[in-house]
Design a protein around this motif. Sequence first.
Motif, PDB file in Angstrom:
ATOM      1  N   LEU A 150       0.833  -1.197   0.000  1.00  7.74           N
ATOM      2  CA  LEU A 150       0.000   0.000   0.000  1.00  7.74           C
ATOM      3  C   LEU A 150       0.872   1.254   0.000  1.00  7.74           C
ATOM      4  O   LEU A 150       0.658   2.167  -0.807  1.00  7.74           O
ATOM      5  N   LEU A 151       1.855   1.297   0.865  1.00  6.24           N
ATOM      6  CA  LEU A 151       2.738   2.468   0.934  1.00  6.24           C
ATOM      7  C   LEU A 151       3.526   2.655  -0.360  1.00  6.24           C
ATOM      8  O   LEU A 151       3.698   3.784  -0.824  1.00  6.24           O
ATOM      9  N   ALA A 152       3.981   1.558  -0.962  1.00  5.16           N
ATOM     10  CA  ALA A 152       4.688   1.652  -2.246  1.00  5.16           C
ATOM     11  C   ALA A 152       3.771   2.235  -3.315  1.00  5.16           C
ATOM     12  O   ALA A 152       4.194   3.060  -4.125  1.00  5.16           O
ATOM     13  N   SER A 153       2.505   1.824  -3.312  1.00  8.98           N
ATOM     14  CA  SER A 153       1.555   2.351  -4.307  1.00  8.98           C
ATOM     15  C   SER A 153       1.266   3.828  -4.074  1.00  8.98           C
ATOM     16  O   SER A 153       0.830   4.528  -4.980  1.00  8.98           O
ATOM     17  N   MET A 154       1.524   4.304  -2.843  1.00 12.05           N
ATOM     18  CA  MET A 154       1.330   5.716  -2.510  1.00 12.05           C
ATOM     19  C   MET A 154       2.628   6.498  -2.678  1.00 12.05           C
ATOM     20  O   MET A 154       2.734   7.638  -2.241  1.00 12.05           O
ATOM     21  N   LEU A 155       3.619   5.871  -3.304  1.00 11.72           N
ATOM     22  CA  LEU A 155       4.907   6.482  -3.625  1.00 11.72           C
ATOM     23  C   LEU A 155       5.734   6.848  -2.395  1.00 11.72           C
ATOM     24  O   LEU A 155       6.538   7.787  -2.438  1.00 11.72           O
ATOM     25  N   VAL A 156       5.545   6.104  -1.298  1.00 11.07           N
ATOM     26  CA  VAL A 156       6.421   6.248  -0.142  1.00 11.07           C
ATOM     27  C   VAL A 156       7.689   5.483  -0.476  1.00 11.07           C
ATOM     28  O   VAL A 156       7.640   4.317  -0.861  1.00 11.07           O
ATOM     29  N   SER A 157       8.831   6.141  -0.362  1.00 11.64           N
ATOM     30  CA  SER A 157      10.080   5.499  -0.762  1.00 11.64           C
ATOM     31  C   SER A 157      10.418   4.321   0.147  1.00 11.64           C
ATOM     32  O   SER A 157      10.110   4.322   1.341  1.00 11.64           O
ATOM     33  N   GLU A 158      11.060   3.335  -0.442  1.00 12.47           N
ATOM     34  CA  GLU A 158      11.439   2.117   0.268  1.00 12.47           C
ATOM     35  C   GLU A 158      12.285   2.417   1.506  1.00 12.47           C
ATOM     36  O   GLU A 158      12.184   1.741   2.529  1.00 12.47           O
ATOM     37  N   GLY A 159      13.104   3.442   1.416  1.00 10.14           N
ATOM     38  CA  GLY A 159      13.966   3.818   2.534  1.00 10.14           C
ATOM     39  C   GLY A 159      13.219   4.372   3.736  1.00 10.14           C
ATOM     40  O   GLY A 159      13.780   4.496   4.813  1.00 10.14           O
ATOM     41  N   LYS A 160      11.951   4.702   3.559  1.00 11.00           N
ATOM     42  CA  LYS A 160      11.140   5.223   4.658  1.00 11.00           C
ATOM     43  C   LYS A 160      10.247   4.147   5.273  1.00 11.00           C
ATOM     44  O   LYS A 160       9.383   4.449   6.083  1.00 11.00           O
ATOM     45  N   ILE A 161      10.464   2.903   4.876  1.00 10.09           N
ATOM     46  CA  ILE A 161       9.631   1.802   5.363  1.00 10.09           C
ATOM     47  C   ILE A 161      10.503   0.748   6.029  1.00 10.09           C
ATOM     48  O   ILE A 161      11.421   0.219   5.411  1.00 10.09           O
ATOM     49  N   LYS A 162      10.228   0.460   7.279  1.00  2.00           N
ATOM     50  CA  LYS A 162      10.902  -0.611   8.023  1.00  2.00           C
ATOM     51  C   LYS A 162       9.842  -1.629   8.411  1.00  2.00           C
ATOM     52  O   LYS A 162       8.722  -1.264   8.780  1.00  2.00           O
ATOM     53  N   THR A 163      10.196  -2.918   8.352  1.00  2.00           N
ATOM     54  CA  THR A 163       9.217  -3.960   8.655  1.00  2.00           C
ATOM     55  C   THR A 163       9.714  -4.916   9.733  1.00  2.00           C
ATOM     56  O   THR A 163      10.916  -5.086   9.925  1.00  2.00           O
ATOM     57  N   ASP A 164       8.757  -5.517  10.398  1.00  7.48           N
ATOM     58  CA  ASP A 164       9.015  -6.501  11.443  1.00  7.48           C
ATOM     59  C   ASP A 164       7.832  -7.461  11.444  1.00  7.48           C
ATOM     60  O   ASP A 164       6.681  -7.035  11.384  1.00  7.48           O
ATOM     61  N   TYR A 165       8.109  -8.757  11.476  1.00  9.21           N
ATOM     62  CA  TYR A 165       7.054  -9.767  11.421  1.00  9.21           C
ATOM     63  C   TYR A 165       6.912 -10.464  12.760  1.00  9.21           C
ATOM     64  O   TYR A 165       7.874 -10.612  13.497  1.00  9.21           O
ATOM     65  N   PHE A 166       5.712 -10.932  13.048  1.00  7.15           N
ATOM     66  CA  PHE A 166       5.460 -11.794  14.189  1.00  7.15           C
ATOM     67  C   PHE A 166       5.324 -13.199  13.645  1.00  7.15           C
ATOM     68  O   PHE A 166       4.254 -13.604  13.226  1.00  7.15           O
ATOM     69  N   PRO A 167       6.400 -13.995  13.612  1.00  6.71           N
ATOM     70  CA  PRO A 167       6.309 -15.352  13.075  1.00  6.71           C
ATOM     71  C   PRO A 167       5.295 -16.181  13.855  1.00  6.71           C
ATOM     72  O   PRO A 167       5.256 -16.141  15.080  1.00  6.71           O
ATOM     73  N   GLY A 168       4.459 -16.895  13.115  1.00  4.81           N
ATOM     74  CA  GLY A 168       3.475 -17.766  13.734  1.00  4.81           C
ATOM     75  C   GLY A 168       2.265 -17.051  14.273  1.00  4.81           C
ATOM     76  O   GLY A 168       1.333 -17.667  14.765  1.00  4.81           O
ATOM     77  N   PHE A 169       2.235 -15.722  14.202  1.00  4.83           N
ATOM     78  CA  PHE A 169       1.092 -14.951  14.679  1.00  4.83           C
ATOM     79  C   PHE A 169       0.043 -14.901  13.586  1.00  4.83           C
ATOM     80  O   PHE A 169       0.320 -14.548  12.460  1.00  4.83           O
ATOM     81  N   ALA A 170      -1.167 -15.271  13.881  1.00  6.57           N
ATOM     82  CA  ALA A 170      -2.217 -15.306  12.849  1.00  6.57           C
ATOM     83  C   ALA A 170      -3.083 -14.091  12.905  1.00  6.57           C
ATOM     84  O   ALA A 170      -3.238 -13.460  13.891  1.00  6.57           O
TER      85      ALA A 170
END
Length: 97
Positions: free
Chosen positions: A77-97
């Motif tokens: 969604l953020l990429a489609s809104m032209l937010v640059s990749e460098g402004k996006i950090k991600t973190d996952y909750f493995p096994g979290f549904a």
Amino acid sequence: EKRDIVLIYVSRNQGEIVYKQVFDEAQSKLGIKVIYYFTDTNGYLNQNNLSNLIPDYRERFFYISGPHGLVSATENLLASMLVSEGKIKTDYFPGFA
């Protein structure tokens, strides 16, 4: 210390909120803006409602945390809104549904 942070907590409904007391305290003590966004009543987060919630989104950094599907969808969604990749950090909750 006051912080210019906007937290969007996405869940199906109010009953699924975890750590609400902590976020509400951060809002009152640190000035963090906390938005609880419920997909049961508002649908999935999209360009229109995200830009309404955070009008200055292009100037902000985004930290996305949660289950893989939510993180990937929000990153796209953020990429489609032209937010640059460098402004996006991600973190996952493995096994979290």
